[in-house]
Write a protein that holds these residues in place. Structure first.
Motif, PDB file in Angstrom:
ATOM      1  N   THR A  37      70.356  56.234  37.277  1.00 34.96           N
ATOM      2  CA  THR A  37      69.632  56.480  36.040  1.00 34.96           C
ATOM      3  C   THR A  37      68.242  57.001  36.380  1.00 34.96           C
ATOM      4  N   THR A  38      67.853  58.022  35.670  1.00 32.52           N
ATOM      5  CA  THR A  38      66.501  58.537  35.860  1.00 32.52           C
ATOM      6  C   THR A  38      65.602  57.966  34.782  1.00 32.52           C
ATOM      7  N   PHE A  39      64.345  57.729  35.160  1.00 31.25           N
ATOM      8  CA  PHE A  39      63.383  57.249  34.177  1.00 31.25           C
ATOM      9  C   PHE A  39      62.365  58.352  33.922  1.00 31.25           C
ATOM     10  N   ILE A  40      61.924  58.460  32.681  1.00 32.32           N
ATOM     11  CA  ILE A  40      60.815  59.381  32.434  1.00 32.32           C
ATOM     12  C   ILE A  40      59.711  58.623  31.705  1.00 32.32           C
ATOM     13  N   MET A  41      58.489  59.085  32.004  1.00 27.43           N
ATOM     14  CA  MET A  41      57.376  58.432  31.330  1.00 27.43           C
ATOM     15  C   MET A  41      57.255  58.984  29.919  1.00 27.43           C
ATOM     16  N   VAL A  42      57.220  58.094  28.951  1.00 27.13           N
ATOM     17  CA  VAL A  42      56.968  58.521  27.577  1.00 27.13           C
ATOM     18  C   VAL A  42      55.858  57.645  27.024  1.00 27.13           C
ATOM     19  N   GLU A  43      55.182  58.163  26.049  1.00 26.80           N
ATOM     20  CA  GLU A  43      54.225  57.294  25.375  1.00 26.80           C
ATOM     21  C   GLU A  43      55.016  56.494  24.369  1.00 26.80           C
ATOM     22  N   ALA A  44      54.940  55.174  24.495  1.00 27.44           N
ATOM     23  CA  ALA A  44      55.699  54.317  23.588  1.00 27.44           C
ATOM     24  C   ALA A  44      54.725  53.710  22.572  1.00 27.44           C
ATOM     25  N   PHE A  45      55.109  52.632  21.967  1.00 27.34           N
ATOM     26  CA  PHE A  45      54.365  52.168  20.794  1.00 27.34           C
ATOM     27  C   PHE A  45      53.667  50.852  21.073  1.00 27.34           C
ATOM     28  N   SER A  46      52.555  50.668  20.391  1.00 27.34           N
ATOM     29  CA  SER A  46      51.932  49.352  20.445  1.00 27.34           C
ATOM     30  C   SER A  46      51.620  48.926  19.013  1.00 27.34           C
ATOM     31  N   ASP A  47      51.594  47.650  18.847  1.00 27.75           N
ATOM     32  CA  ASP A  47      51.426  47.115  17.502  1.00 27.75           C
ATOM     33  C   ASP A  47      50.382  46.019  17.565  1.00 27.75           C
ATOM     34  N   SER A  48      49.249  46.267  16.917  1.00 26.11           N
ATOM     35  CA  SER A  48      48.145  45.319  17.043  1.00 26.11           C
ATOM     36  C   SER A  48      48.449  43.999  16.338  1.00 26.11           C
ATOM     37  N   THR A  49      49.469  44.025  15.453  1.00 23.14           N
ATOM     38  CA  THR A  49      49.787  42.781  14.760  1.00 23.14           C
ATOM     39  C   THR A  49      50.614  41.846  15.632  1.00 23.14           C
ATOM     40  N   LEU A  50      51.134  42.404  16.706  1.00 17.79           N
ATOM     41  CA  LEU A  50      51.931  41.551  17.585  1.00 17.79           C
ATOM     42  C   LEU A  50      51.046  40.969  18.667  1.00 17.79           C
ATOM     43  N   LEU A  51      51.479  39.837  19.189  1.00 15.44           N
ATOM     44  CA  LEU A  51      50.759  39.247  20.308  1.00 15.44           C
ATOM     45  C   LEU A  51      51.021  40.091  21.554  1.00 15.44           C
ATOM     46  N   ASN A  52      49.985  40.246  22.361  1.00 15.66           N
ATOM     47  CA  ASN A  52      50.178  41.026  23.578  1.00 15.66           C
ATOM     48  C   ASN A  52      50.856  40.171  24.640  1.00 15.66           C
ATOM     49  N   LEU A  53      52.156  40.305  24.686  1.00 19.00           N
ATOM     50  CA  LEU A  53      52.917  39.472  25.620  1.00 19.00           C
ATOM     51  C   LEU A  53      53.325  40.251  26.867  1.00 19.00           C
ATOM     52  N   ALA A  54      53.355  41.559  26.683  1.00 21.25           N
ATOM     53  CA  ALA A  54      53.900  42.364  27.764  1.00 21.25           C
ATOM     54  C   ALA A  54      53.047  42.277  29.034  1.00 21.25           C
ATOM     55  N   GLU A  55      51.745  42.336  28.868  1.00 18.14           N
ATOM     56  CA  GLU A  55      50.865  42.363  30.040  1.00 18.14           C
ATOM     57  C   GLU A  55      49.775  41.329  29.875  1.00 18.14           C
ATOM     58  N   PRO A  56      49.681  40.411  30.789  1.00 22.79           N
ATOM     59  CA  PRO A  56      48.539  39.513  30.697  1.00 22.79           C
ATOM     60  C   PRO A  56      47.260  40.325  30.864  1.00 22.79           C
ATOM     61  N   LYS A  57      46.393  40.232  29.890  1.00 27.53           N
ATOM     62  CA  LYS A  57      45.220  41.111  29.861  1.00 27.53           C
ATOM     63  C   LYS A  57      44.221  40.773  30.956  1.00 27.53           C
ATOM     64  N   ASN A  58      43.598  41.823  31.481  1.00 32.03           N
ATOM     65  CA  ASN A  58      42.488  41.691  32.419  1.00 32.03           C
ATOM     66  C   ASN A  58      42.824  40.920  33.701  1.00 32.03           C
ATOM     67  N   LYS A  59      44.075  40.727  33.897  1.00 26.17           N
ATOM     68  CA  LYS A  59      44.424  40.028  35.135  1.00 26.17           C
ATOM     69  C   LYS A  59      44.786  41.091  36.169  1.00 26.17           C
ATOM     70  N   LYS A  60      43.768  41.388  36.951  1.00 28.46           N
ATOM     71  CA  LYS A  60      43.952  42.501  37.883  1.00 28.46           C
ATOM     72  C   LYS A  60      44.415  41.987  39.234  1.00 28.46           C
ATOM     73  N   ARG A  61      45.458  42.550  39.721  1.00 25.87           N
ATOM     74  CA  ARG A  61      45.879  42.158  41.066  1.00 25.87           C
ATOM     75  C   ARG A  61      45.046  42.914  42.082  1.00 25.87           C
ATOM     76  N   LYS A  62      44.898  42.313  43.227  1.00 26.92           N
ATOM     77  CA  LYS A  62      44.065  42.917  44.272  1.00 26.92           C
ATOM     78  C   LYS A  62      44.540  44.303  44.652  1.00 26.92           C
ATOM     79  N   THR A  63      45.840  44.428  44.807  1.00 23.51           N
ATOM     80  CA  THR A  63      46.374  45.688  45.282  1.00 23.51           C
ATOM     81  C   THR A  63      46.363  46.757  44.202  1.00 23.51           C
ATOM     82  N   ASP A  64      46.177  46.332  42.986  1.00 26.84           N
ATOM     83  CA  ASP A  64      46.180  47.318  41.914  1.00 26.84           C
ATOM     84  C   ASP A  64      45.042  48.299  42.110  1.00 26.84           C
TER      85      ASP A  64
END
Lengths: 646, 383
Positions: free
Chosen positions: A318-345
């Motif tokens: 399966t190939t993946f392509i980058m697309v701009e997807a959707f965000s919804d400010s009414t939802l809780l941000n569960l996908a990414e813990p905010k501001n938690k930067k990993r060292k290697t990032d």
């Protein structure tokens, strides 16, 4: 024994040796020794002696004779023939032939001095340039001590041979391969500094880069045959940079590709290197350009190949392509813990850093690969000089196919929609059209060009792959940062993404519509695929219907089969629900059902229709939606019209 | 005087062969100490005669009875252990050369042969290298060396014919010894000057046994430096001794190959041996003056050939033209000529070279011989 007194002494002695050879090899050899010692300058004697030993397969003795011949009789054509046989045997990969095997064994018994002379002599006498180069290479491979004297010469020969060869402009020529894959490692292996000008070294580096990049760009079918196949081209290329960089006294940190090497670590080294250089850093110093460019292309390769991960055997990849997807400010941000930067990032510390998601945690590296590529690209474009040099390099390297996908992702990520569209527009290769349409649809949506969205969607649908795939749960994340998603190119995932776009286009355009019913009906239809994730879309629409007290949607019977939606509609229609008029059966026309009891038959018909729809609720939604979008194009387009264009 | 008496008295209290063993250590002290004298040397010789070899009694009279075979065997074993454990090469060679000196060797040759036979069989590189030094100092073609070699050949090629590994491996144990041994062996066969064969007509020459011929051929074929090994490595000799140059086996063995055809010895090994010798000659390192082959040594092949020709002429009444075309004769002359040519070309010949080239003229006609003669003449003229 008859003795021919007319014979010359030399001929006599040789004749005796030849005569006795068949019956008594030892006696023949005794004669040969005598003849050789009596007539040391007689080629025939020496050659005959060699032939005798060769025929008897006496490796050591033959080698001895051959050595003497090589030293003394280089001008004899008969010897050339023999030398030719020897070099052919040496180059053959496997010697099934007895004579060839013997020749190789004999070569091993020659003193290295004679071996050296022999190969040099052969190479010098070779009229075919390729042959000449191969022989010299063989010489250098066997005699590393000859590298410093003959290496540079061979470099020149190969470069000029390549220039004059038929396919002189194509980087994967046989000469180039010898130069890059065989000769350069030899030059690099030599501890003694090889005497090559820095101009030539840069030229070699350039040629090596061209060669490997071009090789890496070949599709796998072209490199199946062993002649062209190269094991681990990247480590070879890194070896070349290491060697040439060292010769040019480049920063050792940038040349260290040893075992603990990592992309992140190397990027840190590049950053450190850049910080250490003052502003008036000499422009002619190419080390940053080369190291950064090669590293960038390496990351780009990694990125591109991570976009199509290797599948387990028997499964379609399966190939993946980058697309701009959707965000919804009414939802809780569960996908990414905010501001938690990993060292290697790498640097993602913008205020509202976009969020990148992938289907599964194991695809996380796609995002890392992208971010490193992006950093390199930013750095390459950060100074005019670098930019100019890279363009120059690129024009030779022909990296465009490699870059084409990345530059779109980059533009998308940076929100440069027009640029992204421009790049997309250039994509015409049939296998890439599907990706183009998906991304065009997405970009047009984010540009709020709703009415233009439908076209790429309808173009994409016939191209949907057979690989079915699953619905994604990651197309919408909470929060208000930009959201990018690596969309798997499967039938369901693409359809889900496209319907989501279309749904939102229709919804956001609804305010411009004189009547909302058609939009509402379309949204009902579209949301059915991603049910119940899209459930939240429905209640406001039902509210709208309640307010207008009627709902007209003549596609009802064709496309609405979702039980929940059907239930809600039925409820609105009932007395408790507010007796909303449902104009969902086209054949009933504009007949009002208002008068109490008068239209009992009509009511019954609607009831029947709803029941029929419920029985269809198990139908395949993907097929249903594809046919909806394709067949009802005109109706859909109606709901996407911008204001004041009606 | 008193120490001398005490020494002898002490040894006399011991039984044979214990006294032999003790005596050997005393002898070492007497002749290998840093300061030695004629007196010490004489005492050592006395001890050897009385206690080691049991030849004389306490008064110096010859014993009526010599060693019994058992005692002899015990002595050989004592000698073996003694020499094999001595670490100093110079000490080993000093004692060895005194035990088996030119004046006493006649009576002690039997013990020596058995002793060295054991040195080959077990084997001991140390003992063989002392024996090599001994042969060389005595002259490796001297009658005693030849007799000694003959004894070893009796042991290894007549008695233990079934097991040949030991003797085949001899060059690996001691290359110099093998070289000197070969030189001595070569003299024992095809030789009219040997006392043993002087009374025999040439047709009754003693020929090397087939197994010996095979072994010699194998040794030389496998190692082209064997023939000159004794010249390459000089033994460590007692102080004051004059080192004797070893004669190589080349000329002696070439003679075998040259004479074999005319004595109808047509074993295939002669061809191989001849080739191996030529190859060995080719490998002789340059030396000034040359020392590998003596011209006179080569000349000794001429007479037997002439005798053979005369025999054919006189007894079988053959015509000279028939004789010349005799295959055996031509083969013999071919080999001879090849050998001379190769030796001369690598400049390995010393002695009366002119004489050799002069003498080969009287041989029956052979094309190659003729060519090399002409070449020699031309060369001399040019010089």
């Amino acid at each position: 024994m008859e003795i021919d007194l007319e014979m010359s002494d030399e001929d006599y002695v040789i004749q005796r040796a030849k005569d006795s050879f068949k019956n008594n090899p030892s006696a023949a050899k005794a004669w040969m020794i005598t003849a050789k010692i009596m007539y040391p300058n007689n080629f025939e004697v020496q050659f005959e002696a060699y032939q005798i030993e060769k025929t008897a397969r006496n490796i050591k003795e033959a080698a001895k004779c051959f050595s003497q011949l090589t030293i003394k009789f280089q001008q004899q054509p008969e010897l050339w023939k023999e030398i030719e046989k020897l070099t052919i045997a040496l180059r053959a990969e496997s010697n099934n032939d007895e004579e060839k095997q013997f020749m190789c064994d004999m070569f091993r018994h020659l003193s290295s001095d004679v071996q050296h002379k022999l190969l040099l002599f052969t190479a010098d006498h070779c009229e075919d340039t390729m042959e000449h180069c191969r022989l010299l290479l063989l010489l250098l491979q066997r005699f590393p001590t000859a590298i410093s004297s003959n290496g540079p010469r061979l470099v020149d020969t190969l470069i000029s041979a390549e220039k004059h060869s038929v396919d002189g402009n194509y980087p994967i020529s046989p000469y180039r391969k010898l130069l890059i894959c065989d000769l350069l490692p030899l030059l690099a292996s030599e501890k003694v500094k090889v005497d090559l000008s820095s101009k030539l070294l840069q030229k070699l580096l350039q040629k090596a880069i061209e060669f490997y990049f071009c090789y890496l760009g070949l599709n796998s079918s072209a490199i199946q045959d062993s002649e062209t196949k190269i094991e681990d081209p990247w480590s070879n290329l890194f070896g070349v940079i290491e060697f040439i960089g060292n010769q040019l006294n480049w920063e050792p940190q940038l040349l260290d590709f040893s075992t603990n090497w990592s992309k992140e670590g190397y990027w840190q080294k590049i950053m450190k290197f850049c910080q250490s250089k003052s502003k008036n850093y000499p422009l002619e110093d190419k080390q940053l350009l080369y190291c950064l460019s090669i590293f960038f292309v390496y990351c780009l390769f990694e990125y591109n190949s991570s976009l199509t991960p290797e599948s387990s055997p028997g499964q379609t990849s399966t190939t993946f392509i980058m697309v701009e997807a959707f965000s919804d400010s009414t939802l809780l941000n569960l996908a990414e813990p905010k501001n938690k930067k990993r060292k290697t990032d790498v640097d993602v510390s913008h205020v509202s850093a976009p969020c990148i998601t992938a289907e599964k945690p194991q695809y996380k590296h796609i995002q890392n690969n992208f971010l490193i590529c992006m950093n390199c690209w930013d750095l390459l474009n950060s100074s005019e000089n670098l930019q100019r040099e890279f363009i120059k390099l690129n024009s030779n390297l022909k990296l465009d196919p490699l870059l084409s996908s990345f530059v779109i992702d980059y533009a998308l990520y940076k929100g440069m929609y027009d640029e992204a569209l421009m790049f997309l527009h250039k994509v015409t290769e049939p296998p890439l059209l599907l990706q183009r349409y998906i991304r065009e649809a997405s970009i047009l949506y984010f540009k709020k060009k709703y009415s233009f969205c439908l076209e790429p969607i309808t173009l994409a649908l016939p191209l949907l792959p057979n690989n079915k795939g699953n619905l994604s749960n990651n197309l919408i994340i909470g929060g208000n940062q930009k959201h990018f998603h690596y969309l798997p190119l499967t039938r369901i995932a693409i359809l889900q993404f496209l319907t989501k776009i279309l749904t939102r286009c229709i919804k956001e355009n609804m305010q411009h519509q004189s009547s909302a019913d058609l939009s509402i009906g379309h949204i009902f239809t579209l949301t059915q695929l991603d049910w119940p994730q899209e459930e939240d879309m429905i209640p406001p629409l039902l509210e709208k219907i309640k307010q207008s007290r009627s709902f007209q949607y003549h596609n009802f019977q064709n496309y609405i089969i979702n039980v929940d939606i059907l239930e809600e509609l039925t409820y609105l229609w009932t007395n408790q629900g507010g007796q909303i008029q449902l104009d969902i059966l086209p054949h009933l026309g504009q007949r009002r059902i208002g008068t109490r009891g008068a239209d009992k038959g009509v009511k019954e018909e609607i009831k029947q229709a709803i029941r029929r729809q419920i029985t269809r609720s198990n139908e395949k939604l993907d097929d249903l939606l594809v046919s909806f979008i394709l067949n009802e194009r005109a109706q859909i387009l109606q709901t996407l019209k911008p204001p004041f264009s009606m | 005087m008193s120490t001398e008496v005490n020494l002898k008295q002490g040894l006399r209290k011991l039984e044979y062969p214990i006294c032999a063993k003790e005596a050997l250590y005393k002898i070492y002290d007497l002749i290998c100490s840093r300061i030695t004298s004629i007196k010490n040397m004489d005492l050592a010789l006395d001890l050897m005669a009385e206690f080691v070899f049991y030849e004389v009694d306490r008064r110096g009279h010859k014993r009526a009875q010599s060693l019994s075979p058992l005692q002899e065997l015990q002595l050989v074993k004592i000698l073996y252990e003694y020499f094999d454990t001595l670490t100093s090469e110079s000490g080993r060679n000093t004692v060895f050369l005194s035990l088996f000196s030119g004046t006493t060797i006649n009576s002690r040759l039997g013990v020596l042969t058995k002793f060295i036979s054991m040195g080959i069989g077990i084997p001991s590189t140390k003992i063989l290298s002392s024996a090599s030094a001994w042969m060389q100092q005595l002259g490796n073609t001297s009658p005693n060396s030849c007799k000694f070699a003959e004894g070893l050949i009796q042991d290894y090629f007549h008695f233990y014919v079934s097991s040949t590994e030991k003797i085949t491996a001899l060059p690996e144990i001691s290359l110099e010894f093998t070289a000197n041994f070969l030189t001595a062996i070569a003299e024992n066969y095809y030789n009219t000057s040997n006392k043993k064969t002087t009374t025999l007509p040439p047709s009754k020459f003693i020929f090397p046994p087939q197994k010996l011929l095979e072994t010699v051929t194998l040794w030389i074929s496998q190692n082209t430096s064997l023939c000159i090994a004794a010249q390459q490595k000089q033994a460590v000799l007692p102080p004051g001794a004059i080192a004797m140059e070893a004669t190589t086996p080349i000329a002696g063995l070439l003679k075998w190959c040259i004479l074999a055809p005319i004595y109808r010895q047509d074993s295939k090994e002669y061809t191989d041996l001849h080739l191996a010798l030529l190859n060995s000659i080719m490998e002789i390192p340059k030396s000034t003056p040359p020392k590998a082959v003596c011209a006179q040594h080569l000349t000794s092949s001429i007479n037997p050939i002439l005798t053979f020709v005369n025999d054919l002429k006189n007894k079988q009444e053959k015509k000279f033209s028939e004789i010349i075309n005799e295959d055996a004769l031509q083969l013999s002359l071919d080999r001879f000529a090849q050998a001379i040519q190769v030796i001369a070309s690598v400049n390995a010949m010393y002695g009366h070279t002119d004489d050799l080239y002069h003498q080969i003229k009287i041989l029956p006609f052979n094309k190659l011989m003729n060519i090399i003669q002409n070449n020699y003449k031309n060369k001399v003229v040019v010089l």
